[in-house]
Design a protein around this motif. Sequence first.
Motif, PDB file in Angstrom:
ATOM      1  N   GLY A 158      78.272  84.488  42.809  1.00  0.00           N
ATOM      2  CA  GLY A 158      76.717  84.096  43.159  1.00  0.00           C
ATOM      3  C   GLY A 158      76.373  83.779  44.119  1.00  0.00           C
ATOM      4  N   ASP A 159      75.248  83.363  43.853  1.00  0.00           N
ATOM      5  CA  ASP A 159      73.612  83.183  45.465  1.00  0.00           C
ATOM      6  C   ASP A 159      74.485  81.587  45.334  1.00  0.00           C
ATOM      7  OD1 ASP A 159      72.988  85.661  45.900  1.00  0.00           O
ATOM      8  OD2 ASP A 159      71.064  85.328  44.374  1.00  0.00           O
ATOM      9  N   GLY A 160      74.026  81.411  46.305  1.00  0.00           N
ATOM     10  CA  GLY A 160      74.082  79.581  47.106  1.00  0.00           C
ATOM     11  C   GLY A 160      74.835  79.493  48.345  1.00  0.00           C
TER      12      GLY A 160
ATOM     13  N   ARG B 233      79.928  78.429  52.749  1.00  0.00           N
ATOM     14  CA  ARG B 233      80.637  80.019  51.889  1.00  0.00           C
ATOM     15  C   ARG B 233      82.453  79.129  51.243  1.00  0.00           C
ATOM     16  NH1 ARG B 233      77.351  82.546  47.252  1.00  0.00           N
ATOM     17  NH2 ARG B 233      79.270  83.603  47.473  1.00  0.00           N
ATOM     18  N   ASN B 234      82.369  78.727  52.441  1.00  0.00           N
ATOM     19  CA  ASN B 234      84.159  78.261  52.362  1.00  0.00           C
ATOM     20  C   ASN B 234      84.153  76.877  51.135  1.00  0.00           C
ATOM     21  OD1 ASN B 234      86.762  77.931  53.167  1.00  0.00           O
ATOM     22  ND2 ASN B 234      86.805  77.744  55.249  1.00  0.00           N
ATOM     23  N   GLY B 235      84.943  77.146  50.482  1.00  0.00           N
ATOM     24  CA  GLY B 235      85.657  75.723  49.392  1.00  0.00           C
ATOM     25  C   GLY B 235      86.480  75.602  49.364  1.00  0.00           C
ATOM     26  N   ASN B 236      86.992  75.551  50.582  1.00  0.00           N
ATOM     27  CA  ASN B 236      88.518  74.919  50.474  1.00  0.00           C
ATOM     28  C   ASN B 236      88.355  72.938  50.587  1.00  0.00           C
ATOM     29  OD1 ASN B 236      90.856  73.982  52.987  1.00  0.00           O
ATOM     30  ND2 ASN B 236      91.161  74.938  50.314  1.00  0.00           N
ATOM     31  N   PHE B 237      88.201  72.654  49.882  1.00  0.00           N
ATOM     32  CA  PHE B 237      88.053  71.221  50.375  1.00  0.00           C
ATOM     33  C   PHE B 237      89.425  70.126  49.800  1.00  0.00           C
ATOM     34  CE2 PHE B 237      83.921  73.053  49.128  1.00  0.00           C
ATOM     35  CZ  PHE B 237      83.441  72.643  50.289  1.00  0.00           C
ATOM     36  N   ARG B 238      89.431  68.956  49.778  1.00  0.00           N
ATOM     37  CA  ARG B 238      90.584  67.819  49.771  1.00  0.00           C
ATOM     38  C   ARG B 238      89.507  66.779  49.846  1.00  0.00           C
ATOM     39  NH1 ARG B 238      91.923  67.156  56.643  1.00  0.00           N
ATOM     40  NH2 ARG B 238      89.980  66.428  56.667  1.00  0.00           N
ATOM     41  N   LEU B 239      90.578  66.002  48.994  1.00  0.00           N
ATOM     42  CA  LEU B 239      90.592  64.398  48.223  1.00  0.00           C
ATOM     43  C   LEU B 239      90.423  63.635  49.231  1.00  0.00           C
ATOM     44  CD1 LEU B 239      88.416  62.826  46.094  1.00  0.00           C
ATOM     45  CD2 LEU B 239      91.077  62.616  45.642  1.00  0.00           C
ATOM     46  N   THR B 240      89.894  62.613  49.840  1.00  0.00           N
ATOM     47  CA  THR B 240      89.919  61.254  50.660  1.00  0.00           C
ATOM     48  C   THR B 240      90.786  59.937  49.845  1.00  0.00           C
ATOM     49  OG1 THR B 240      87.749  60.108  50.881  1.00  0.00           O
ATOM     50  CG2 THR B 240      88.376  62.278  53.102  1.00  0.00           C
ATOM     51  N   ALA B 241      91.445  59.783  50.741  1.00  0.00           N
ATOM     52  CA  ALA B 241      91.482  57.769  49.985  1.00  0.00           C
ATOM     53  C   ALA B 241      90.138  57.050  50.046  1.00  0.00           C
ATOM     54  CB  ALA B 241      92.573  57.451  50.761  1.00  0.00           C
ATOM     55  N   ALA B 242      89.099  57.529  50.011  1.00  0.00           N
ATOM     56  CA  ALA B 242      88.201  56.516  49.561  1.00  0.00           C
ATOM     57  C   ALA B 242      87.319  57.465  48.538  1.00  0.00           C
ATOM     58  CB  ALA B 242      86.820  56.907  50.808  1.00  0.00           C
ATOM     59  N   GLY B 243      87.922  58.736  48.051  1.00  0.00           N
ATOM     60  CA  GLY B 243      87.393  59.301  46.925  1.00  0.00           C
ATOM     61  C   GLY B 243      86.464  60.683  47.213  1.00  0.00           C
ATOM     62  N   GLN B 244      86.343  60.645  49.066  1.00  0.00           N
ATOM     63  CA  GLN B 244      85.266  61.898  49.193  1.00  0.00           C
ATOM     64  C   GLN B 244      85.757  63.346  49.280  1.00  0.00           C
ATOM     65  OE1 GLN B 244      81.653  61.042  50.057  1.00  0.00           O
ATOM     66  NE2 GLN B 244      81.518  59.271  50.166  1.00  0.00           N
ATOM     67  N   LEU B 245      84.643  64.167  48.828  1.00  0.00           N
ATOM     68  CA  LEU B 245      85.727  65.036  48.605  1.00  0.00           C
ATOM     69  C   LEU B 245      85.313  65.942  50.590  1.00  0.00           C
ATOM     70  CD1 LEU B 245      84.774  66.964  45.707  1.00  0.00           C
ATOM     71  CD2 LEU B 245      87.019  66.920  46.322  1.00  0.00           C
ATOM     72  N   GLU B 246      85.956  66.290  50.672  1.00  0.00           N
ATOM     73  CA  GLU B 246      85.729  66.932  52.181  1.00  0.00           C
ATOM     74  C   GLU B 246      86.545  68.263  52.545  1.00  0.00           C
ATOM     75  OE1 GLU B 246      86.875  64.207  55.168  1.00  0.00           O
ATOM     76  OE2 GLU B 246      85.268  62.325  54.394  1.00  0.00           O
ATOM     77  N   ASP B 247      85.696  68.942  54.134  1.00  0.00           N
ATOM     78  CA  ASP B 247      86.347  70.254  53.847  1.00  0.00           C
ATOM     79  C   ASP B 247      87.369  69.884  55.203  1.00  0.00           C
ATOM     80  OD1 ASP B 247      84.607  69.540  56.659  1.00  0.00           O
ATOM     81  OD2 ASP B 247      83.625  71.510  56.102  1.00  0.00           O
ATOM     82  N   SER B 248      88.021  71.216  55.697  1.00  0.00           N
ATOM     83  CA  SER B 248      88.550  70.835  57.071  1.00  0.00           C
ATOM     84  C   SER B 248      88.731  70.196  57.942  1.00  0.00           C
ATOM     85  CB  SER B 248      89.594  71.910  57.473  1.00  0.00           C
ATOM     86  OG  SER B 248      89.620  72.469  56.245  1.00  0.00           O
ATOM     87  N   TRP B 249      87.225  69.678  57.978  1.00  0.00           N
ATOM     88  CA  TRP B 249      86.541  69.138  59.316  1.00  0.00           C
ATOM     89  C   TRP B 249      85.799  67.964  59.433  1.00  0.00           C
ATOM     90  CZ3 TRP B 249      86.154  74.382  58.608  1.00  0.00           C
ATOM     91  CH2 TRP B 249      87.543  74.901  59.356  1.00  0.00           C
ATOM     92  N   GLY B 250      86.083  67.268  58.454  1.00  0.00           N
ATOM     93  CA  GLY B 250      85.417  65.979  57.634  1.00  0.00           C
ATOM     94  C   GLY B 250      84.551  66.004  56.818  1.00  0.00           C
TER      95      GLY B 250
END
Length: 278
Positions: free
Chosen positions: A86-88, A104-121
């Motif tokens: 949907g929208d957003g 709209r790119n929802g490819n995320f990763r979890l860092t060692a500090a617990g942050q959710l980041e994209d491929s570019w940080g």
Amino acid sequence: MSFFTSLSGLKNAEVDLRVIAHNIANSETVGFKKSSAQFADLVATGSSTDPRRSPGIGSIVAGITQDFVLGPLEQTGRSLDLAIDGDGFFSLANAFTGDVSYTRNGNFRLTAAGQLEDSWGNRLQAYPLDQNGNLVGGPPNAPVSVAVPITNPPLGGQGAATLANVTIDVRGIMIAAYSDGSTVNVGQLALATFPAPNGLRSIGQTKWQATGDSGGAVFGVPAAGTYGKMISGALERSNVDLAEEMVSLLTAQRNFQANAKAIDTATQISQTVLNLRS
């Protein structure tokens, strides 16, 4: 004058080809939105000009518009791959500058500090939840970077359970599961919409920034109001239709050749006139 008229057509056909080539090059880019070039005619006229004798002086690029229609959703099975049904837009913040962008790119990763980041940080923005599961500083306030506790309790200590995995439900609530079987609702993802999304500035990496033309971001949460639902384990593919782009490519190529032929014809006519005068 015919040289400049045809030259404007050549330039416009070249712009059209560049836009189409960009679309085709990103046909497999996650979260990409296709664009299309819009053109307008140019007419040299004045108050004393007979409107029945205005041949025009070519065309100009009126704008390059983006099509934000939803692309196909592809299942990946990875819990931190997210798609908006949907929208957003996801809201991202640069970890160093704090600059906010939208994607709209929802490819995320979890860092060692617990942050959710994209491929570019860039850090995914969300709203924290209190112990009762209520939003802290929810919409319309701007979201913040929310960290997933690596251990439970968060301060660690002897016997602390370690983080096993993170899941996200249809409402965008981040649920952290630990090795002792306990779960914690960490936060709720934020989504942003805009009064005029076509005014967003594309900055690459399938990200956009707000401009005066787009208006400011209006924040909300998934599955509330007009905001789309969150689908975990899926990604939104590019909304480029290759068959449609190939037809557009052939049309743009034909337009380019026609304008080039018009210039060639004008050159031959001019050469004939020069030969007559000599």
